[in-house]
Design an enzyme around this catalytic site. Structure first.
Site, mmCIF file in Angstrom:
data_model
loop_
_atom_site.group_PDB
_atom_site.id
_atom_site.type_symbol
_atom_site.label_atom_id
_atom_site.label_comp_id
_atom_site.label_asym_id
_atom_site.label_seq_id
_atom_site.Cartn_x
_atom_site.Cartn_y
_atom_site.Cartn_z
ATOM 1 N N VAL A 1 33.321 21.415 29.180
ATOM 2 C CA VAL A 1 32.504 20.402 29.859
ATOM 3 C C VAL A 1 31.083 20.864 30.146
ATOM 4 C CG1 VAL A 1 34.459 19.223 30.915
ATOM 5 C CG2 VAL A 1 33.369 21.136 32.119
ATOM 6 N N TYR A 2 30.766 22.127 29.927
ATOM 7 C CA TYR A 2 29.391 22.577 30.151
ATOM 8 C C TYR A 2 28.479 21.916 29.124
ATOM 9 C CZ TYR A 2 31.204 26.352 33.164
ATOM 10 O OH TYR A 2 31.822 27.069 34.169
ATOM 11 N N SER A 3 27.688 20.981 29.612
ATOM 12 C CA SER A 3 26.782 20.204 28.757
ATOM 13 C C SER A 3 27.531 19.559 27.594
ATOM 14 C CB SER A 3 25.624 21.072 28.243
ATOM 15 O OG SER A 3 24.783 21.459 29.307
#
Length: 345
Positions: free
Chosen positions: A61-63
């Site tokens: 989910v990081y970026s």
């Protein structure tokens, strides 16, 4: 760089790892953390490796996957020199099965992560949050399958409640599935809730802590003080409503204590706050972040030395809070028993 055993496993990890939440800046939330591109990431990773910081943490989910892509590009030709830690479970789409720890989602997620990272294996895979809807046996059986296939080496959780982590450990023992050897947790001088239940669990069950946001969401850098609020361009200002809750006066009290210890040691406030964490039981690894080379090198300076017992005690006292029930009751009962034992002998 100091290496530590990760929980009860045979894996040794550096005391510090580098977090990639600052890679990409693919949306407003993560842009407030940073927007390092592949070229900048390559430079930061080379500095990490030069200093022995050979573990890199990410998440799908990081970026929206961009951080993993940038990490994968930055480690090309260096894979055998480092460990990759990443996470999955949170939503990555609008579909009915685009989230959670089900067999359907985990297998799909890991395959996509391996592709983004440009690797054939993930050294430490952590469930980013607990899934109340999927039986832990299904989740563990899926992770067992991925371990047997060589796509994952070790497993862990992140942000779990104590009861859910213990439930997973018990199921793993019952069925012969891989055990969680790591728990990626929030822990800092600003918020010490981890100590109440998860730390004793980690000691008892051999689960090592991998600490995220060790500087209290950027509030333990010394830049926020009495009469000196957070400045624009920082997480503490730009996304002030996110992150851990805290009392402003308590933050100031902690920073005052950090100031004193920093002067005694000749270290920075940030280095002292990180070193305090490295002295705590179960802590196997602390994730550091940086937007630039100067910040990175400064954070790496948290290792190679140790606070004295008196300095640790001073920071403990400045950051102490009354724990929630039943922890305060258990502590009172333990102290009573200890006093009776001393009186008896």
């Amino acid at each position: 760089m100091e290496y530590r055993r990760l929980g009860a496993s045979g894996l040794r990890v550096p005391a510090l790892s580098f977090g990639t939440a600052t890679f990409g800046g693919g949306n407003d939330f993560f842009a407030a953390w940073g927007a390092t591109d592949a070229q900048g990431a390559t430079r930061l990773i080379d500095i990490c490796l030069d200093h022995g910081v050979a573990m890199f943490d990410s998440a799908d989910v990081y970026s929206n996957g961009l951080a993993e892509e940038i990490l994968g590009a930055a480690i090309k030709g260096k894979r055998e020199r480092l460990l990759i830690s990443t996470k999955g479970t949170f939503p990555m789409g609008e579909g009915a099965n685009d989230f959670g720890s089900s067999r359907q989602h985990l297998i799909d997620t890991v395959e996509k992560q391996l592709k983004r990272l440009g690797t054939d294996r993930i050294d430490l895979y952590q469930l980013h949050g607990q899934d109340y809807n999927t039986p832990v046996e299904e989740t563990l059986a899926t992770l067992d399958e991925l371990v047997r296939q060589g796509k994952i080496r070790y497993i862990g959780g992140s942000n779990f409640s104590g009861w859910h982590l213990m439930k997973s450990l018990a199921a793993a023992d019952r069925h012969g599935f891989p055990r969680h050897v790591a728990h990626q947790v929030y822990y800092s001088l600003l918020n010490r809730d981890y100590e109440w239940e998860l730390l004793p669990l980690g000691l008892d069950q051999g689960v090592g802590a991998v600490v995220w946001s060790p500087l209290g969401w950027g509030k333990l850098t010394g830049k926020i003080r009495r009469g000196q609020p957070a400045k624009p361009g920082t997480r503490a200002h730009d996304i002030a409503g996110t992150g851990p809750h805290y009392e402003e006066e308590r933050l100031h009290r902690i920073v005052d204590a950090l100031d004193v210890v920093a002067k005694e040691t000749g270290k920075t406030i940030t280095q002292v706050a990180l070193n305090w964490l490295l002295q705590q039981p179960t802590v196997a690894n602390v994730i550091i972040g940086a937007r630039n080379e100067e910040q990175l090198v400064a954070n790496i300076g948290a290792v190679g030395w140790a606070l004295t017992e008196a300095q640790v005690k001073a920071l403990d006292e400045a950051s102490e809070v009354q724990p929630a029930y039943p922890v305060w009751h258990q502590r009172d009962f333990t102290m009573l028993n200890e006093r009776r034992q001393r009186e008896r002998y």
